[in-house]
Design a protein around this motif. Structure first.
Motif, PDB file in Angstrom:
ATOM      1  N   LEU A   1       0.814  -1.212   0.000  1.00 40.33           N
ATOM      2  CA  LEU A   1       0.000   0.000   0.000  1.00 40.33           C
ATOM      3  C   LEU A   1       0.852   1.269   0.000  1.00 40.33           C
ATOM      4  CD1 LEU A   1      -2.755  -1.044   2.583  1.00 40.33           C
ATOM      5  CD2 LEU A   1      -2.888  -1.064   0.086  1.00 40.33           C
TER       6      LEU A   1
ATOM      7  N   TYR B   1      -6.227   0.146  -4.890  1.00 40.68           N
ATOM      8  CA  TYR B   1      -5.876   0.227  -3.472  1.00 40.68           C
ATOM      9  C   TYR B   1      -6.633  -0.823  -2.668  1.00 40.68           C
ATOM     10  CZ  TYR B   1      -4.253   2.628   0.765  1.00 40.68           C
ATOM     11  OH  TYR B   1      -3.637   2.944   1.954  1.00 40.68           O
TER      12      TYR B   1
ATOM     13  N   ARG C   1      -5.312  -4.286  -3.357  1.00 38.93           N
ATOM     14  CA  ARG C   1      -4.042  -4.516  -2.645  1.00 38.93           C
ATOM     15  C   ARG C   1      -4.299  -4.811  -1.169  1.00 38.93           C
ATOM     16  NH1 ARG C   1       0.729  -2.112  -4.773  1.00 38.93           N
ATOM     17  NH2 ARG C   1       0.761  -2.469  -7.026  1.00 38.93           N
ATOM     18  N   MET C   2      -5.245  -4.107  -0.570  1.00 47.08           N
ATOM     19  CA  MET C   2      -5.588  -4.392   0.833  1.00 47.08           C
ATOM     20  C   MET C   2      -6.107  -5.814   0.978  1.00 47.08           C
ATOM     21  SD  MET C   2      -7.313  -1.207   2.795  1.00 47.08           S
ATOM     22  CE  MET C   2      -8.824  -1.398   1.914  1.00 47.08           C
TER      23      MET C   2
ATOM     24  N   TYR D   1      -6.083   3.976   4.981  1.00 51.41           N
ATOM     25  CA  TYR D   1      -7.353   3.737   4.289  1.00 51.41           C
ATOM     26  C   TYR D   1      -8.410   4.758   4.692  1.00 51.41           C
ATOM     27  CZ  TYR D   1     -11.865   1.425   3.474  1.00 51.41           C
ATOM     28  OH  TYR D   1     -13.151   1.140   3.106  1.00 51.41           O
TER      29      TYR D   1
END
Length: 342
Positions: free
Chosen positions: A123, A227, A230-231, A179
């Motif tokens: 991240l 994003y 990827r999390m 986030y």
């Protein structure tokens, strides 16, 4: 029955904003909240990925569900509601930027420290960094010596200390803080930029709102999908995911404490409130309230809305000039009655 001359109508029109401003502010607020309901990070958020690509155990879904309640509470703090409606005090906006600067300074320092940590490195996106953009905004509002004029507030300091703590002791929890902030910045933050530009009459070239500009990201929607994916690919057990949800809730709570602190600061700031880019008469303004807008009430009454006649009378009577006109009207009526009964 109440009648008013053309000059009285002009007076009523001059003492308030038209209802068009109210509708515009409500439309902006609805736009922000529509995005806010979609995901879970930040003050306002992003669109969701197609449901068939997600699992209830994906981190992005757990965060969205786990922060839903506290997210709604954050949106309903008075400071945020006023912002979404375009009711902004410039001095308070500047203090908000100061709080953001210290928050992002801490977060990006810890992100840089942990950019190679396996629980965070996927991240690591330097193009998200906001500290330099906020520094430019503070240059614009305070001048180049702004660091000598500002300080970290108590609520912001508590937030900053927690960010440093997790960055140094449990880097995986940085995921929750990143986030919560960045997804909101990329989503409804773009609407907030327009609200601030209009309400504060900022230049269209971006001065004062560089915070909301992501020059290194060409498609916010595509980036947010990247994003979140990827999390979701982070190799975390459910216990760690649960701790990340709890940390995201804590991040929202820190943000609410900052909002409440700003609201308290605002009580000591004597400044004209700006409403959707237009000055509001008086420190509190009409806020689009029909009871405080005789021009709008008059329009409704003229179009057949009899229920607004009483509101019109009360609105005009609240205004000093209206009170003088009413007193003159009463005196004339009393004179007529005295003549009649002689």
């Amino acid at each position: 029955m109440i009648t008013m001359s053309s000059s009285d109508w002009r007076l009523a029109k001059s003492v308030c904003l038209s209802d068009r401003t109210k509708l515009s502010a409500e439309k902006m607020e609805d736009s922000v909240k529509a995005e806010s309901a979609a995901d879970g990070g930040g003050l306002v958020n992003a669109e969701k990925e197609p449901e068939d690509t997600l699992s209830p155990t994906d981190l992005s879904e757990l965060l969205a569900a786990g922060t839903k309640e506290v997210h709604e509470k954050a949106e309903n703090t008075q400071f945020v509601k006023d912002f979404l409606r375009g009711r902004i005090r410039k001095e308070l906006f500047k203090l908000g930027d100061v709080a953001l600067y210290y928050t992002y300074e801490a977060m990006e320092e810890e992100i840089e420290r942990n950019k190679d940590h396996p629980d965070f490195s996927p991240l690591y996106f330097p193009e998200l960094n906001r500290r330099d953009a906020l520094s430019r905004d503070l240059d614009y509002f305070y001048g180049e010596d702004w660091r000598e004029q500002v300080s970290c507030s108590p609520a912001t300091q508590r937030y900053v200390e927690r960010i440093h703590q997790v960055g140094q002791e449990e880097p995986v929890l940085l995921v929750a803080h990143a986030y919560t902030r960045y997804m909101g910045d990329l989503s409804g933050g773009q609407v907030l930029k327009k609200v601030a530009q209009r309400a504060l009459k900022l230049p269209s070239t971006g001065e004062g709102v560089y915070f909301y500009q992501f020059d290194g990201i060409h498609s916010a929607k595509a980036f947010k999908q990247l994003y979140r994916s990827r999390m979701n690919e982070l190799e975390l057990d459910m216990a760690t995911k649960d701790r990340l949800v709890a940390e995201a809730v804590l991040a929202f709570q820190f943000n609410m404490e900052v909002f409440d602190e700003l609201e308290e600061m605002g009580k000591d700031i004597q400044e004209e409130v700006m409403d959707a880019g237009m000055p509001v008469h008086g420190a509190h303004g009409t806020g689009g309230d029909i009871n405080k807008c005789p021009y709008y009430a008059a329009q409704m009454a003229a179009s057949g809305g009899s229920a607004y006649v009483g509101q019109l009378a009360m609105a005009v009577l609240r205004h000093p000039t209206g009170q003088v006109l009413f007193a003159a009207w009463v005196a004339a009526l009393a004179g007529l009655a005295a003549w009649y009964f002689m």
